[in-house]
Design an enzyme around this catalytic site. Structure first.
Site, PDB file in Angstrom:
ATOM      1  N   GLU A   1      17.097   7.292  -7.480  1.00 40.78           N
ATOM      2  CA  GLU A   1      17.995   7.583  -6.943  1.00 40.78           C
ATOM      3  C   GLU A   1      18.379   9.102  -7.167  1.00 40.78           C
ATOM      4  O   GLU A   1      18.980   9.708  -6.087  1.00 40.78           O
ATOM      5  CB  GLU A   1      18.412   7.168  -8.367  1.00 40.78           C
TER       6      GLU A   1
ATOM      7  N   PRO B   1       1.622   1.721 -10.540  1.00 42.31           N
ATOM      8  CA  PRO B   1       2.541   1.824 -11.564  1.00 42.31           C
ATOM      9  C   PRO B   1       4.266   2.016 -11.065  1.00 42.31           C
ATOM     10  O   PRO B   1       3.843   3.507 -11.102  1.00 42.31           O
ATOM     11  CB  PRO B   1       2.177   1.376 -12.831  1.00 42.31           C
TER      12      PRO B   1
ATOM     13  N   ASN C   1      11.629   0.929  -2.916  1.00 44.45           N
ATOM     14  CA  ASN C   1      11.747   1.490  -2.142  1.00 44.45           C
ATOM     15  C   ASN C   1      10.415   1.573  -0.692  1.00 44.45           C
ATOM     16  O   ASN C   1       9.882   2.014  -1.350  1.00 44.45           O
ATOM     17  CB  ASN C   1      12.940   3.228  -2.239  1.00 44.45           C
ATOM     18  N   LEU C   2      10.804   1.101   0.138  1.00 44.47           N
ATOM     19  CA  LEU C   2       9.556   1.060   1.811  1.00 44.47           C
ATOM     20  C   LEU C   2       9.591   2.099   2.153  1.00 44.47           C
ATOM     21  O   LEU C   2       8.615   2.160   3.097  1.00 44.47           O
ATOM     22  CB  LEU C   2       9.441  -0.141   2.170  1.00 44.47           C
ATOM     23  N   ILE C   3      11.088   2.703   1.779  1.00 41.21           N
ATOM     24  CA  ILE C   3      11.365   3.652   3.418  1.00 41.21           C
ATOM     25  C   ILE C   3      10.485   4.998   3.722  1.00 41.21           C
ATOM     26  O   ILE C   3       9.704   5.543   4.294  1.00 41.21           O
ATOM     27  CB  ILE C   3      12.570   4.099   3.442  1.00 41.21           C
ATOM     28  N   GLU C   4      10.171   5.327   2.295  1.00 43.14           N
ATOM     29  CA  GLU C   4       9.086   6.564   1.546  1.00 43.14           C
ATOM     30  C   GLU C   4       7.812   6.186   2.403  1.00 43.14           C
ATOM     31  O   GLU C   4       6.894   7.169   2.829  1.00 43.14           O
ATOM     32  CB  GLU C   4       9.353   7.148   0.213  1.00 43.14           C
TER      33      GLU C   4
END
Length: 428
Positions: A65, A270, A336-339
């Site tokens: 976040e 991890p 989150n896959l966007i990064e």
């Protein structure tokens, strides 16, 4: 119901501090500033030391976040000149990352536990002009005390899974307290629909801030240097997690093809820093030679490189030919896959994606990601990209295109927050 909720919080409060002390073994920041967890502070807030600009409180609970808040805070500084930032967190990784977002005169503290007294003291000391909560951080006493103090409550980058909505619906009176006076900037139409069903005053669809997170060029260069040092294909296992006594690391290791392990560098990062040592021990127990980021650079002889650092995910994605995004083999809803896509790294997703369903489906549709049903399929998909350079390069380009196509949420949400600060001006 709110009284019962508050009573349970009070009964569990000693355990919350025991947990802080326990987590402080690996992350010492948890053992600092405990009084702030109860809304007690020393001296006057620096928010009152300069200017008359609005005091905007942004709550970013953890690392993800906080990273998502970065482009929003930058856009807010453009939209609201002279603003002063109050930045709060609940986790050590979030607080560490948040330091980079502060300017002189801003303040960073722990958010108090969700009890009436601590929340009243927090609001009385800082007197924010609005509260901006990130993504999912809706708490009943926080909402009730903001309403009592006349502080507009906004949920930025809001998301609410079907599972979480059902949980709130089991306690309708508590949901009305938490969500009833709230305005939301939702990531998707489904998020907005679920938020409105819980009683929110308003929910606009303004996109996902994580598409506006631009990778640090220095981290991208660092990752490329690591890849060159490795001297062979690199597969990244990112944000792997555990739940209910099971770990994604164990699932993946059980299915790892021996031939694949011998011809690639496995980079394991991890999700939580407190698990670094545990994962290193698990890898070694499976007969794998492990080197750690904190101790050495990768070499052509390194079998597994453990990413035991915080704040370098862009570098790990930049060094990888492809990545698996954890939190998705177990029923944890994905990460989150966007990064990864913004770094040009194609990704493999597990079956559990309820936390990022819209982004995951969009990435699949764009060819930036593939989905696997289990650990064996994860390795098969990663192997396909290693074995087919043309397909891998095309997926990398599609990942970059996917990430750039959805940008603009930071500007839209900053304008929305600015309008909430000055509703009369926004109506003109």
């Amino acid at each position: 119901m709110l009284r019962l909720y508050t009573l349970l919080w009070r009964l569990l409060l000693p355990l919350a501090f025991v947990r802080l002390w326990w987590r402080g073994r690996a992350e010492p920041l948890y053992r600092q500033h405990w009084a702030q967890r109860l809304g007690w502070y020393r001296g006057e807030s620096p928010l009152f030391a300069r200017g008359d600009g609005p005091r905007i409180w942004v709550h970013a609970v953890s690392l993800g976040e906080t990273r998502a808040a970065a482009p929003l805070i930058a856009a807010l500084r453009e939209q609201v000149p002279g603003m002063r930032l109050l930045l709060t967190h609940m986790t050590a990784t979030g607080r560490e990352a948040g330091r980079a977002l502060l300017l002189p005169g801003d303040e960073q503290v722990w958010l108090p536990y969700d009890l009436p007294g601590p929340m009243r003291r927090f609001l009385a000391r800082h007197r924010p002009d609005c509260a901006v909560l990130m993504e999912t951080e809706v708490w009943p006493n926080l909402a009730a005390q903001c309403l009592r103090a006349g502080v507009p409550l906004l949920l930025a980058n809001a998301r609410l899974s079907e599972r979480s909505a059902r949980r709130w619906q089991r306690w309708p009176s508590l949901a009305r307290v938490a969500w009833g006076g709230l305005q939301a900037a939702a990531q998707t139409t489904d998020d907005a629909r679920r938020i409105l069903a819980l009683g929110a005053a308003n929910a606009l669809v303004l996109g996902n801030l994580k598409f506006d997170m631009h990778p640090d060029p220095a981290l991208l260069r660092r990752g490329q240097a690591w890849k060159a040092a490795a001297g062979r294909p690199v597969l990244l296992l990112a944000s792997t997690r555990e739940s209910g006594g099971r770990s994604e690391e164990a699932l993946l290791l059980d299915a790892l093809p021996a031939a694949l392990a011998q011809r690639v560098l496995l980079v394991w990062v991890p999700r939580h820093p407190q698990r670094f040592d545990m994962v290193a021990q698990l890898l070694q127990a499976r007969g794998l030679s492990v080197q750690r980021r904190s101790a050495s650079q990768p070499t052509p002889q390194t079998a597994v490189w453990l990413g035991d650092s915080v704040g370098e995910m862009a570098a790990y994605y930049a060094m990888a030919d492809a990545a698996f995004i954890g939190g998705s083999l177990l029923a944890l809803g994905g990460q989150n896959l966007i990064e990864a896509c913004a770094c040009g790294c194609p990704v493999v997703l597990g079956p559990s994606q309820f936390n990022f369903a819209a982004a995951a489906q969009a990435a699949l549709d764009a060819g930036a990601a593939v989905q696997a049903a289990d650990a064996a399929q994860v390795w098969a998909a990663l192997s396909d990209w290693i074995d087919n350079a043309d397909a891998s390069q095309q997926a990398a380009q599609q990942a970059l295109a996917f990430a750039s196509a959805h940008q603009g949420a930071a500007r839209r949400q900053a304008e929305w927050i600015a309008a909430a600060l000055a509703p009369d001006a926004s109506a003109q």
